[in-house]
Design a protein around this motif. Structure first.
Motif, PDB file in Angstrom:
ATOM      1  N   TYR A 171      39.025   1.951 -41.757  1.00 23.91           N
ATOM      2  CA  TYR A 171      38.736   0.656 -42.368  1.00 23.91           C
ATOM      3  C   TYR A 171      38.064  -0.205 -41.307  1.00 23.91           C
ATOM      4  CZ  TYR A 171      38.824  -3.740 -44.739  1.00 23.91           C
ATOM      5  OH  TYR A 171      38.412  -4.906 -45.329  1.00 23.91           O
ATOM      6  N   VAL A 172      36.870  -0.723 -41.611  1.00 22.91           N
ATOM      7  CA  VAL A 172      36.071  -1.460 -40.633  1.00 22.91           C
ATOM      8  C   VAL A 172      35.801  -2.867 -41.162  1.00 22.91           C
ATOM      9  CG1 VAL A 172      33.920  -1.503 -39.323  1.00 22.91           C
ATOM     10  CG2 VAL A 172      34.991   0.702 -39.892  1.00 22.91           C
ATOM     11  N   GLY A 173      36.207  -3.873 -40.401  1.00 27.98           N
ATOM     12  CA  GLY A 173      35.990  -5.248 -40.831  1.00 27.98           C
ATOM     13  C   GLY A 173      36.090  -6.228 -39.686  1.00 27.98           C
ATOM     14  N   ASP A 174      35.708  -7.481 -39.957  1.00 30.18           N
ATOM     15  CA  ASP A 174      35.678  -8.506 -38.907  1.00 30.18           C
ATOM     16  C   ASP A 174      36.979  -9.293 -38.814  1.00 30.18           C
ATOM     17  OD1 ASP A 174      35.381  -9.978 -41.253  1.00 30.18           O
ATOM     18  OD2 ASP A 174      33.987 -11.408 -40.347  1.00 30.18           O
ATOM     19  N   ALA A 186      48.377   0.388 -45.650  1.00 31.77           N
ATOM     20  CA  ALA A 186      47.917   1.359 -46.641  1.00 31.77           C
ATOM     21  C   ALA A 186      47.787   2.764 -46.065  1.00 31.77           C
ATOM     22  CB  ALA A 186      46.573   0.916 -47.218  1.00 31.77           C
ATOM     23  N   GLY A 187      47.835   2.884 -44.742  1.00 28.44           N
ATOM     24  CA  GLY A 187      47.700   4.189 -44.101  1.00 28.44           C
ATOM     25  C   GLY A 187      46.325   4.457 -43.541  1.00 28.44           C
ATOM     26  N   MET A 188      45.394   3.497 -43.706  1.00 31.24           N
ATOM     27  CA  MET A 188      44.056   3.660 -43.142  1.00 31.24           C
ATOM     28  C   MET A 188      44.071   3.343 -41.656  1.00 31.24           C
ATOM     29  SD  MET A 188      41.689   1.950 -46.139  1.00 31.24           S
ATOM     30  CE  MET A 188      41.722   2.600 -47.813  1.00 31.24           C
ATOM     31  N   ARG A 189      43.031   3.767 -40.962  1.00 33.51           N
ATOM     32  CA  ARG A 189      42.924   3.491 -39.524  1.00 33.51           C
ATOM     33  C   ARG A 189      41.939   2.332 -39.329  1.00 33.51           C
ATOM     34  NH1 ARG A 189      44.374   6.500 -35.211  1.00 33.51           N
ATOM     35  NH2 ARG A 189      44.728   8.299 -36.575  1.00 33.51           N
ATOM     36  N   PRO A 190      42.435   1.152 -38.932  1.00 33.26           N
ATOM     37  CA  PRO A 190      41.565  -0.028 -38.861  1.00 33.26           C
ATOM     38  C   PRO A 190      40.746  -0.110 -37.578  1.00 33.26           C
ATOM     39  CG  PRO A 190      43.829  -0.640 -38.371  1.00 33.26           C
ATOM     40  CD  PRO A 190      43.855   0.821 -38.721  1.00 33.26           C
ATOM     41  N   VAL A 191      39.542  -0.641 -37.729  1.00 33.82           N
ATOM     42  CA  VAL A 191      38.650  -0.918 -36.603  1.00 33.82           C
ATOM     43  C   VAL A 191      38.162  -2.353 -36.754  1.00 33.82           C
ATOM     44  CG1 VAL A 191      36.481  -0.331 -35.442  1.00 33.82           C
ATOM     45  CG2 VAL A 191      37.888   1.487 -36.451  1.00 33.82           C
ATOM     46  N   LEU A 192      38.278  -3.131 -35.706  1.00 32.31           N
ATOM     47  CA  LEU A 192      37.818  -4.526 -35.711  1.00 32.31           C
ATOM     48  C   LEU A 192      36.385  -4.610 -35.210  1.00 32.31           C
ATOM     49  CD1 LEU A 192      38.264  -7.654 -35.771  1.00 32.31           C
ATOM     50  CD2 LEU A 192      39.080  -7.436 -33.406  1.00 32.31           C
ATOM     51  N   GLY A 200      29.760 -18.038 -33.382  1.00 30.69           N
ATOM     52  CA  GLY A 200      30.178 -18.968 -34.427  1.00 30.69           C
ATOM     53  C   GLY A 200      30.754 -18.299 -35.655  1.00 30.69           C
ATOM     54  N   ALA A 201      30.691 -16.971 -35.714  1.00 28.31           N
ATOM     55  CA  ALA A 201      31.083 -16.263 -36.930  1.00 28.31           C
ATOM     56  C   ALA A 201      32.559 -16.438 -37.264  1.00 28.31           C
ATOM     57  CB  ALA A 201      30.749 -14.782 -36.801  1.00 28.31           C
ATOM     58  N   HIS A 202      33.392 -16.566 -36.255  1.00 28.22           N
ATOM     59  CA  HIS A 202      34.833 -16.651 -36.499  1.00 28.22           C
ATOM     60  C   HIS A 202      35.210 -17.894 -37.298  1.00 28.22           C
ATOM     61  CE1 HIS A 202      35.970 -13.351 -33.678  1.00 28.22           C
ATOM     62  NE2 HIS A 202      34.784 -13.657 -33.190  1.00 28.22           N
ATOM     63  N   ALA A 203      34.382 -18.918 -37.224  1.00 33.35           N
ATOM     64  CA  ALA A 203      34.689 -20.154 -37.942  1.00 33.35           C
ATOM     65  C   ALA A 203      34.675 -19.960 -39.449  1.00 33.35           C
ATOM     66  CB  ALA A 203      33.690 -21.246 -37.559  1.00 33.35           C
TER      67      ALA A 203
END
Length: 234
Positions: A171-174, A186-192, A200-203
């Motif tokens: 699972y890949v997301g910000d 859920a059992g997926m392997r997350p990647v940040l 500025g994206a975090h805002a």
């Protein structure tokens, strides 16, 4: 690991494009004859309901928001507002640099690709005409499913449509919407994706995730190398 489920906004899309959203809302507000600040407040405040489909289509949404803002657009005005709103949404969802080639590379490598997005009607209505649609095997939209991240039903739905157990999905997301915590459960392997090149994206993250995955990359173009390293070290 046979599949990858991606977040959409800020992950596949250009994180800096989110700064355009206020102007795109203002353009729609102008068509409807509504002060832009009032329209922004109504749209922002209704986000939790809009992303699970409670406001209906874009036409239904704009009609309802206009009413909440004291306007009563005729059909011609509403049609023009819908056109404006979809045009603005297209700007905000432009692909980030390298995203489409990366998806193509991963598909060529045998990965099944899914999408899990907290989104309102605009993305769902336009999806088939976006450059993402032909590259994603199993899109899952909160607006259609009636649930938003990190609801476990969304992750289960994504895995089922991919035909792959959740345990075999990345699972890949910000990191918005507590998505990585949901993926982990859920059992997926997350990647940040840190979006380090877009300070500025975090805002613009909604309901940011306190859980930080062990694996992270700064940009989506780094994902194939990370997966390659993992495959050869597992």
């Amino acid at each position: 690991m046979r599949a990858i489920v991606f977040d959409f906004f800020g992950t596949l899309t250009d994180p800096s494009a989110e700064t355009l959203r206020a102007d795109t809302f203002a353009a729609t507000a102008a068509v409807l004859g509504i002060p832009p600040e009032r329209f922004w407040t109504a749209m922002s405040g209704s986000f939790p309901q809009r992303v699970v489909g409670e406001y209906g289509s874009t036409a239904d949404t704009l009609r309802r928001i206009a009413g909440e803002c004291g306007a009563d657009p005729d059909q011609e005005t509403l049609a023009a507002a819908i056109t404006s709103h979809h045009a603005g949404a297209e700007l905000v969802r432009r692909p980030r640099s390298g995203a489409l080639p990366t998806l193509d590379h991963l598909r060529a490598g045998g990965y099944r690709l899914g999408l899990l997005s907290d989104c309102s009607s605009e993305l769902c209505e336009a999806w088939a005409d976006t450059p993402y649609a032909s590259r994603i095997d199993a899109p899952v939209f909160s607006w259609r499913e009636g649930h938003r991240k990190p609801d476990p039903r969304l992750y289960a739905t994504a895995a089922a449509r991919l035909g792959v157990p959740a345990e075999e999905c990345w699972y890949v997301g910000d990191g918005g919407s507590r998505e990585h915590a949901g993926a982990e459960r859920a059992g997926m392997r997350p990647v940040l994706i840190t979006n380090a090149g877009h300070p500025g994206a975090h805002a613009f993250r909604v309901d940011p995730d306190a859980f930080v995955p062990r694996l992270s990359i700064d940009d989506i173009t780094e994902l194939p190398a990370l997966l390659h390293r993992y495959a050869h070290s597992a």
